[in-house]
Design an enzyme around this catalytic site. Structure first.
Site, PDB file in Angstrom:
ATOM      1  N   ASP A   1     -29.040-111.435 104.219  1.00 13.97           N
ATOM      2  CA  ASP A   1     -27.896-111.054 104.062  1.00 13.97           C
ATOM      3  C   ASP A   1     -27.367-110.151 104.662  1.00 13.97           C
ATOM      4  OD1 ASP A   1     -25.790-112.645 102.450  1.00 13.97           O
ATOM      5  OD2 ASP A   1     -25.447-110.468 101.856  1.00 13.97           O
ATOM      6  N   SER A   2     -26.108-110.539 105.819  1.00 12.60           N
ATOM      7  CA  SER A   2     -25.194-109.464 106.715  1.00 12.60           C
ATOM      8  C   SER A   2     -24.327-109.056 106.713  1.00 12.60           C
ATOM      9  CB  SER A   2     -25.680-109.522 107.843  1.00 12.60           C
ATOM     10  OG  SER A   2     -27.424-109.453 108.046  1.00 12.60           O
TER      11      SER A   2
ATOM     12  N   GLY B   1     -21.510-114.348 116.296  1.00  7.79           N
ATOM     13  CA  GLY B   1     -20.189-114.120 115.272  1.00  7.79           C
ATOM     14  C   GLY B   1     -19.722-112.737 115.027  1.00  7.79           C
ATOM     15  N   TYR B   2     -19.694-111.967 114.618  1.00  6.44           N
ATOM     16  CA  TYR B   2     -18.856-110.680 115.216  1.00  6.44           C
ATOM     17  C   TYR B   2     -19.373-109.837 116.124  1.00  6.44           C
ATOM     18  CZ  TYR B   2     -16.637-111.453 110.444  1.00  6.44           C
ATOM     19  OH  TYR B   2     -16.338-112.218 109.817  1.00  6.44           O
TER      20      TYR B   2
ATOM     21  N   ARG C   1     -29.849-105.953 112.589  1.00  8.60           N
ATOM     22  CA  ARG C   1     -31.441-106.859 111.789  1.00  8.60           C
ATOM     23  C   ARG C   1     -32.484-106.315 112.352  1.00  8.60           C
ATOM     24  NH1 ARG C   1     -28.696-110.278 113.432  1.00  8.60           N
ATOM     25  NH2 ARG C   1     -27.788-111.673 110.999  1.00  8.60           N
TER      26      ARG C   1
ATOM     27  N   THR D   1     -32.168-119.775 106.106  1.00 10.77           N
ATOM     28  CA  THR D   1     -30.819-119.659 106.584  1.00 10.77           C
ATOM     29  C   THR D   1     -30.698-121.134 107.127  1.00 10.77           C
ATOM     30  OG1 THR D   1     -29.544-118.384 108.338  1.00 10.77           O
ATOM     31  CG2 THR D   1     -31.597-118.561 108.940  1.00 10.77           C
TER      32      THR D   1
HETATM   33  O1  LIG Z   1     -25.849-109.464 114.168  1.00 10.14           O
HETATM   34  C1  LIG Z   1     -24.963-110.859 114.050  1.00 10.14           C
HETATM   35  N1  LIG Z   1     -23.709-109.793 114.683  1.00 10.14           N
HETATM   36  C2  LIG Z   1     -22.042-110.502 114.641  1.00 10.14           C
HETATM   37  N2  LIG Z   1     -22.346-111.235 113.488  1.00 10.14           N
HETATM   38  C3  LIG Z   1     -23.174-111.990 112.724  1.00 10.14           C
HETATM   39  C4  LIG Z   1     -24.256-110.924 112.265  1.00 10.14           C
HETATM   40  N3  LIG Z   1     -24.985-111.052 111.694  1.00 10.14           N
HETATM   41  C5  LIG Z   1     -24.173-111.244 110.554  1.00 10.14           C
HETATM   42  N4  LIG Z   1     -22.860-111.925 111.412  1.00 10.14           N
HETATM   43  C6  LIG Z   1     -21.758-112.583 110.664  1.00 10.14           C
HETATM   44  C7  LIG Z   1     -22.386-113.757 110.494  1.00 10.14           C
HETATM   45  C8  LIG Z   1     -21.366-114.186 109.103  1.00 10.14           C
HETATM   46  O2  LIG Z   1     -20.367-114.484 109.322  1.00 10.14           O
HETATM   47  C9  LIG Z   1     -21.693-112.406 108.665  1.00 10.14           C
HETATM   48  C10 LIG Z   1     -22.807-113.508 107.656  1.00 10.14           C
HETATM   49  O3  LIG Z   1     -22.753-113.992 106.721  1.00 10.14           O
HETATM   50  P1  LIG Z   1     -23.779-114.840 105.915  1.00 10.14           P
HETATM   51  O4  LIG Z   1     -24.082-114.810 104.610  1.00 10.14           O
HETATM   52  O5  LIG Z   1     -25.370-113.531 105.732  1.00 10.14           O
HETATM   53  O6  LIG Z   1     -24.901-115.340 106.697  1.00 10.14           O
HETATM   54  P2  LIG Z   1     -24.375-116.806 107.379  1.00 10.14           P
HETATM   55  O7  LIG Z   1     -23.928-117.962 106.397  1.00 10.14           O
HETATM   56  O8  LIG Z   1     -23.968-117.278 108.631  1.00 10.14           O
HETATM   57  O9  LIG Z   1     -25.631-117.253 107.380  1.00 10.14           O
HETATM   58  P3  LIG Z   1     -27.489-118.002 106.030  1.00 10.14           P
HETATM   59  O10 LIG Z   1     -26.618-117.224 104.720  1.00 10.14           O
HETATM   60  O11 LIG Z   1     -27.091-118.868 105.890  1.00 10.14           O
HETATM   61  O12 LIG Z   1     -28.032-117.236 106.340  1.00 10.14           O
HETATM   62  O13 LIG Z   1     -21.778-111.845 109.359  1.00 10.14           O
HETATM   63 MG   LIG Z   2     -24.099-117.247 103.999  1.00  6.26          MG
END
Ligand SMILES: O=c1nc[nH]c2c1ncn2[C@H]1C[C@H](O)[C@@H](COP(=O)(O)OP(=O)(O)OP(=O)(O)O)O1
Ligand SMILES: [Mg+2]
Length: 187
Positions: A66-67, A143-144, A169, A8
């Site tokens: 993925d979230s 993030g959000y 998570r 990540t």
């Molecule tokens: O607990 C959270 N609290 C607040 N916001 C969050 C949370 N968890 C994910 N988020 C946001 C971050 C991103 O804008 C989207 C997920 O996108 P996602 O592609 O899964 O993550 P990412 O691109 O930030 O990191 P990566 O893909 O490298 O693991 O939702």
């Molecule tokens: Mg991502």
């Protein structure tokens, strides 16, 4: 101590997963080199494909996360596109989209993908229900988090340890551990 690689680029995710798994005696190592994220309407296939890709690339067991945040009044938007929307719009413009909406229902979802080299990937979802706040509150999390209310308090206000007890998570990781603990006991 058991080690697992977590691919990540998101430091907030990494810190949460590291802190949660530490309490179970598992050390998490971050790999920031990314993986191809499929464009799908659901998180599960994105996490499954990503986990399989990274396990075969790194030649070791690996997890991805993925979230997304799914807002009922917006028909589940931004969902799997949450990263793109965070980057292009951000919380203030998401709140603008929600102006006049009285149904603030939303949920956060995480899908943990786990895979071993040469094997099929497994997915472990976790969901937390809440509401979209009327303004950003709190400086914690990422993030959000400042616009997502859980029992009246935003995740931005909650503090890391408290968020980690109830978050999407945490629930996804609990589900992963339920399956993974047999492996831990055997190793
Ligand atoms: O607990 C959270 N609290 C607040 N916001 C969050 C949370 N968890 C994910 N988020 C946001 C971050 C991103 O804008 C989207 C997920 O996108 P996602 O592609 O899964 O993550 P990412 O691109 O930030 O990191 P990566 O893909 O490298 O693991 O939702
Ligand atoms: Mg991502």
């Amino acid at each position: 101590m058991h080690k697992v690689v977590f691919v990540t680029g998101n430091e907030g995710k990494f810190a949460e997963v590291r802190d949660i798994l530490k309490t179970f005696g598992i050390e998490v190592i971050q790999d920031k080199n990314g993986y191809p994220e499929l464009q799908e309407d659901e998180l599960e296939p994105i996490a499954a494909y990503g986990a399989q890709y990274v396990a075969n690339k790194l030649k070791m067991p690996a997890i991805v996360d993925d979230s997304g945040i799914f807002i009922k009044a917006l028909n589940g938007f931004p969902g799997p596109y949450s990263r793109f929307v965070e980057d292009r719009l951000g919380n203030p413009k998401v709140l603008k989209l929600m102006e006049g909406e009285t149904d603030r229902t939303a949920y956060f979802k995480t899908v943990i993908g786990y895979c071993e080299p040469g094997k099929e990937p497994l997915v472990f979802p976790g969901v937390v229900e809440g509401k979209i706040a009327y303004e950003e509150r709190g400086t914690g999390g990422f993030g959000y988090d400042p616009i997502f209310e859980y029992q009246g308090i935003t995740f931005g206000e909650l503090g890391d340890a408290e968020k980690n007890k109830v978050s999407h998570r945490r629930r996804a990781i609990d589900s992963f551990l339920e399956w993974f603990k047999d492996k831990l006991e055997k190793s």
